[in-house]
Scaffold this active site. Structure first.
Site, short mmCIF file in Angstrom:
data_model
loop_
_atom_site.label_atom_id
_atom_site.label_comp_id
_atom_site.label_asym_id
_atom_site.label_seq_id
_atom_site.Cartn_x
_atom_site.Cartn_y
_atom_site.Cartn_z
N TYR A 117 40.95 54.41 -49.27
CA TYR A 117 41.91 55.05 -49.67
C TYR A 117 41.63 55.39 -51.22
O TYR A 117 40.81 54.94 -51.73
CB TYR A 117 43.23 54.16 -49.68
CG TYR A 117 43.22 53.15 -50.75
CD1 TYR A 117 42.54 51.90 -50.40
CD2 TYR A 117 44.16 53.16 -52.07
CE1 TYR A 117 42.69 50.90 -51.32
CE2 TYR A 117 44.17 52.29 -52.93
CZ TYR A 117 43.13 50.94 -52.67
OH TYR A 117 43.27 49.91 -53.37
N LEU A 143 35.23 47.18 -57.87
CA LEU A 143 35.47 48.47 -57.47
C LEU A 143 35.10 49.20 -58.80
O LEU A 143 35.39 48.76 -60.07
CB LEU A 143 36.73 49.05 -57.19
CG LEU A 143 37.13 50.16 -56.86
CD1 LEU A 143 36.56 50.68 -55.53
CD2 LEU A 143 38.73 50.65 -57.02
#
Ligand code: PDD
Length: 284
Positions: free
Chosen positions: A31, A200
């Site tokens: 996503y 991330l």
């Protein structure tokens, strides 16, 4: 309100997800969350590229190009008349009888929708409190995967204790927040974990690092130890929806002097300016 389902704009209540969608059953998908400022999708190219990278890392072959994706998301934002808000997009591996393994040729399922975002002005101005906790996630945190269970568990713990975020610590090293990147300032140097498989690589992070370099502030992409975090002069976090938020209390102890620090404030100003510039360029 319209939503995107496999490239088609549908009314939200017409959108259907199969109960054997692998995203629904296994979290088998990826996503992105993208911010919209004045109707412009901020950092769209960077988010689209990361989306394609995440897909490739888990072996999903997206059935559209980066340009198609960008164009469709822009259309969605326009259709819903979003001025200030966000877009959520996800792709799952597809629908199949529930088995862990899968056959080649499944049709990836892509959905996207817009949502309102309230800029966290109060938090940005006055700072927030954070707790720390162990980072017990898997070792591919560089993939923006739908598997967020541990992040959810620890964010909930932060929420229930009245904290805005939890800073995750793996083997004595600060990795990132449950939904943000984390930075510490020590002796005037901004330090943050290097972009490897343990974090991330936030789009906001990349923008911030560029701003720090451009302004000639000192930067080290080097792990911060838990000890160093607790002695930091300033701590801040970044994400698409939070932008740049100072952490003024960590596990109940004041960070530095307990108010947002000077470097964090300068960076916040530089970040707001860069948003304005990006919007100006996109809409001209
Ligand atoms: N989360 N690290 C983690 C674990 C995240 O979930 C996020 C963002 C970030 C910051 O990335 P970016 O700057 O690209 O938003 C770092 C999004 C916003 C979310 O899940 O809602």
């Amino acid at each position: 309100m319209k939503v995107l389902v496999n490239g088609q704009l549908l009314k939200r209540d017409e959108a259907v997800v199969d109960i054997e969608d692998r995203g629904y059953q296994f979290g088998d998908g990826i996503y992105e969350v993208i911010r919209v400022y004045e109707g412009v999708l901020y950092g769209l190219r960077e988010h689209a590229e990361r989306f394609f990278r995440s897909a490739a890392e888990i072996g999903i072959d997206l059935p559209f190009s980066i340009e198609d994706l960008e164009w469709k998301l822009e259309k969605l934002v326009q259709e819903n008349g979003v001025e200030s808000g966000g877009v959520y997009i996800q792709t799952t591996r597809g629908v199949a009888p529930r088995k862990h393994q899968y056959e080649a040729g499944l049709a990836p399922q892509t959905t996207a929708y817009t949502f309102p975002v309230k800029k966290p002005e109060n938090e940005q101005a006055h700072g927030v409190s954070a707790i720390t906790d162990k980072d017990l996630r898997w070792l591919r945190c560089d993939i923006k995967s739908l598997n967020l269970l541990y992040n959810v568990m620890i964010k909930q713990k932060a929420y229930e204790t009245g904290a805005y975020e939890a800073v995750l610590i793996r083997d004595g090293i600060v990795t990132e927040g449950t939904s943000s990147n984390v930075y510490a300032v020590k002796d005037g140097v901004v330090r943050t974990h290097p972009a490897n498989q343990l974090i991330l690589n936030g789009i906001t992070r990349m923008n911030i690092l560029e701003l720090i370099r451009k302004n000639g502030w000192k930067l080290e992409e080097k792990p911060v130890t838990e000890e160093e975090l607790r002695q930091a002069e300033e701590i801040f976090i970044s994400s698409t929806t939070s932008e740049v938020i100072p952490v003024v209390t960590l596990d109940g102890e004041a960070v530095g002097s307990g108010v947002p620090g000077p470097l964090t404030k300068q960076l916040q100003a530089a970040f707001q300016e860069s948003i304005q510039q990006a919007i100006g360029i996109s809409s001209s």
